[in-house]
Design an enzyme around this catalytic site. Structure first.
Site, PDB file in Angstrom:
ATOM      1  N   HIS A  49       0.792  -1.239   0.000  1.00  0.00           N
ATOM      2  CA  HIS A  49       0.000   0.000   0.000  1.00  0.00           C
ATOM      3  C   HIS A  49       0.821   1.285   0.000  1.00  0.00           C
ATOM      4  O   HIS A  49       0.275   2.376  -0.105  1.00  0.00           O
ATOM      5  CB  HIS A  49      -1.004   0.021   1.157  1.00  0.00           C
ATOM      6  CG  HIS A  49      -0.370   0.423   2.453  1.00  0.00           C
ATOM      7  ND1 HIS A  49       0.188  -0.483   3.299  1.00  0.00           N
ATOM      8  CD2 HIS A  49      -0.175   1.632   3.017  1.00  0.00           C
ATOM      9  CE1 HIS A  49       0.695   0.138   4.334  1.00  0.00           C
ATOM     10  NE2 HIS A  49       0.499   1.439   4.192  1.00  0.00           N
TER      11      HIS A  49
HETATM   12  C1  UD1 Z   1      -1.786   5.990   5.327  1.00  0.00           C
HETATM   13  C2  UD1 Z   1      -0.479   6.479   5.915  1.00  0.00           C
HETATM   14  C3  UD1 Z   1       0.486   5.328   6.070  1.00  0.00           C
HETATM   15  C4  UD1 Z   1      -0.151   4.153   6.779  1.00  0.00           C
HETATM   16  C5  UD1 Z   1      -1.421   3.749   6.033  1.00  0.00           C
HETATM   17  C6  UD1 Z   1      -2.125   2.572   6.687  1.00  0.00           C
HETATM   18  C7  UD1 Z   1       0.010   8.841   5.349  1.00  0.00           C
HETATM   19  C8  UD1 Z   1       0.917   9.741   4.613  1.00  0.00           C
HETATM   20  N1  UD1 Z   1       0.156   7.513   5.122  1.00  0.00           N
HETATM   21  O1  UD1 Z   1      -1.594   5.729   3.957  1.00  0.00           O
HETATM   22  O2  UD1 Z   1       1.601   5.774   6.825  1.00  0.00           O
HETATM   23  O3  UD1 Z   1       0.752   3.069   6.840  1.00  0.00           O
HETATM   24  O4  UD1 Z   1      -2.295   4.876   6.001  1.00  0.00           O
HETATM   25  O5  UD1 Z   1      -3.153   2.042   5.884  1.00  0.00           O
HETATM   26  O6  UD1 Z   1      -0.800   9.292   6.111  1.00  0.00           O
HETATM   27  N2  UD1 Z   1      -8.200   5.151   0.306  1.00  0.00           N
HETATM   28  C9  UD1 Z   1      -9.433   4.554   0.174  1.00  0.00           C
HETATM   29  N3  UD1 Z   1     -10.153   4.299   1.296  1.00  0.00           N
HETATM   30  C10 UD1 Z   1      -9.727   4.626   2.527  1.00  0.00           C
HETATM   31  C11 UD1 Z   1      -8.475   5.263   2.648  1.00  0.00           C
HETATM   32  C12 UD1 Z   1      -7.736   5.517   1.541  1.00  0.00           C
HETATM   33  O7  UD1 Z   1      -9.875   4.251  -0.928  1.00  0.00           O
HETATM   34  O8  UD1 Z   1     -10.419   4.380   3.516  1.00  0.00           O
HETATM   35  C13 UD1 Z   1      -7.386   5.411  -0.888  1.00  0.00           C
HETATM   36  C14 UD1 Z   1      -7.683   6.707  -1.534  1.00  0.00           C
HETATM   37  O9  UD1 Z   1      -7.771   6.478  -2.928  1.00  0.00           O
HETATM   38  C15 UD1 Z   1      -6.490   7.595  -1.233  1.00  0.00           C
HETATM   39  C16 UD1 Z   1      -5.355   6.595  -1.038  1.00  0.00           C
HETATM   40  O10 UD1 Z   1      -6.016   5.400  -0.568  1.00  0.00           O
HETATM   41  O11 UD1 Z   1      -6.249   8.527  -2.231  1.00  0.00           O
HETATM   42  C17 UD1 Z   1      -4.332   7.037  -0.039  1.00  0.00           C
HETATM   43  O12 UD1 Z   1      -4.977   7.321   1.180  1.00  0.00           O
HETATM   44  P1  UD1 Z   1      -4.294   8.046   2.442  1.00  0.00           P
HETATM   45  O13 UD1 Z   1      -5.366   8.601   3.271  1.00  0.00           O
HETATM   46  O14 UD1 Z   1      -3.151   8.900   2.031  1.00  0.00           O
HETATM   47  O15 UD1 Z   1      -3.696   6.867   3.302  1.00  0.00           O
HETATM   48  P2  UD1 Z   1      -2.853   5.569   2.993  1.00  0.00           P
HETATM   49  O16 UD1 Z   1      -2.214   5.466   1.690  1.00  0.00           O
HETATM   50  O17 UD1 Z   1      -3.710   4.485   3.430  1.00  0.00           O
END
Ligand code: UD1
Length: 360
Positions: free
Chosen positions: A205
């Site tokens: 991820h």
């Molecule tokens: C975040 C943390 C990471 C952690 C991870 C655990 C940061 C910079 N990174 O990354 O350190 O290890 O969480 O999972 O804060 N998305 C969904 N559904 C959700 C959440 C996210 O679809 O419930 C997708 C979205 O398309 C989004 C992408 O994931 O654009 C990234 O989401 P983000 O909120 O930055 O978190 P993580 O990549 O999960």
């Protein structure tokens, strides 16, 4: 003592599940705020429910946005919440997400002491958003609760020596607290048709792995050549990226699984292949070899004895690391810590409170 805790991403709910209980036992009043960074039920509501965490007082509902906007919106909404929520003696944040950074910045600017759980970790790679979040949060925290002695050392090198407490790893507390329950509620046959030791668990991820089509494709293709079926519980962002890739037949892509099911999957796996920080340690505590899909790790302790190997996206490197991850290649296991980190954190905070306010 009144503490406001900001959580928002899956691993933070796991950490809160053990720390919140310890705060309560120490007589500390906690208000939990959910930033809304993770909004899928599978990454948020289900974990909160399954681990019996106190329902968050409020949800700031920031959702997915570019980093600056996401962090900014969280800060704006947390500030507004704090305006009306009365006086807090500390703001507590976990780990290295944008929610961690937002909580720490808002608190520091309001002169509320910041308690950072999982302080001092470094990958020494500033292209990772998490590394920026770690460094900034540590430098504005009052209490820095370190999981390992290497974390204490990293802080010392950056000149941070006051307020540093080597309490141990709250994720180990969680493994100890929930392993038996996971075994009872989700025996392996309820989670997968594969038998113990015959499958590999993989998670991907990190932006470095799921945002490059070529890199993700190379990794997933290699997973198809490991000689064992691979179970891949995909983060929503990874699941989306995988839609445009040809996933090999032996790689079973499933949705995110809860903490307890994941515990069962790891415990009986032949090997874990991951870019997650948490999974590297959980594999280690369950005595399962791990191959980390990143050139470096914040958890150098897991590398000792061959329990964890860092690799890049080179297929030969990944194949060799998994091949070498057979138990006979690992040296005897030394479990770090006692699983009492949460109690240590609660004690430090409550002693501070007693020293400063009880006499008044
Ligand atoms: C975040 C943390 C990471 C952690 C991870 C655990 C940061 C910079 N990174 O990354 O350190 O290890 O969480 O999972 O804060 N998305 C969904 N559904 C959700 C959440 C996210 O679809 O419930 C997708 C979205 O398309 C989004 C992408 O994931 O654009 C990234 O989401 P983000 O909120 O930055 O978190 P993580 O990549 O999960």
């Amino acid at each position: 003592m009144r503490v406001c805790t900001l959580v928002g991403a899956r691993p933070q709910f796991v950490k809160a599940s053990v720390v919140s209980g310890a705060l309560q036992r120490a007589g500390i009043e906690e208000t939990i705020v959910h930033s809304g960074q993770h909004y899928d039920d599978a990454l948020s509501a289900h974990i909160i429910e399954e681990l019996g965490i106190t329902q968050p007082h409020t949800n700031l509902r920031v959702g997915s946005l570019p980093h600056g906007q996401q962090t900014g919106l969280m800060m704006h909404r947390l500030d507004a919440f704090l305006d009306n929520a009365g006086q807090f003696d500390a703001v507590l944040v976990y780990g290295d997400t944008n929610s961690t950074l937002a909580g720490a910045l808002v608190a520091a600017k309001r002169h509320i002491p910041v308690a950072h759980v999982e302080a001092g970790l470094r990958s020494f790679d500033r292209s990772m958003p998490e590394e920026i979040n770690r460094v900034v949060t540590d430098h504005i925290s009052t209490w820095l609760f370190c999981p390992t002695s290497s974390a204490v050392n990293n802080l010392s090198v950056e000149g941070i020596r006051r307020g540093v407490f080597h309490v141990g790893d709250v994720m180990l507390d969680a493994v100890k607290a929930f392993s038996d329950l996971a075994g009872r509620m989700y025996p392996l046959h309820m989670v997968t048709r594969h038998s113990p030791g015959t499958y590999i668990v993989a998670t991907i991820h990190r932006p470095v792995n799921n945002q490059s089509h070529a890199r993700l494709s190379r990794i997933v293709d290699t997973l198809g050549h490991l000689g064992n079926p691979v179970i891949l519980p995909a983060h929503p962002a990874t699941a989306k990226a995988l839609e445009s890739l040809a996933v090999p037949e032996s790689v079973e892509v499933i949705g995110p699984v809860g903490y307890l099911k994941m515990c069962t999957l790891i415990r009986h796996a032949k090997c874990v292949v991951t870019d997650s920080g948490g999974l590297q340690k959980e594999a280690y505590w369950h005595r399962v070899p791990c191959v980390t899909l990143r050139p470096e790790t914040e958890w150098p302790e897991t590398l000792q004895g061959g329990w964890n190997t860092c690799v890049n996206d080179n297929p030969d490197e990944i194949l060799l690391a998994v091949e070498r991850s057979r138990p006979e290649h690992q040296q005897p296991f030394g479990m770090p810590g006692e699983g009492t980190a949460s109690e240590g954190i609660a004690q430090v905070l409550s002693k501070y409170w007693q020293r400063n306010y009880m006499a008044e």
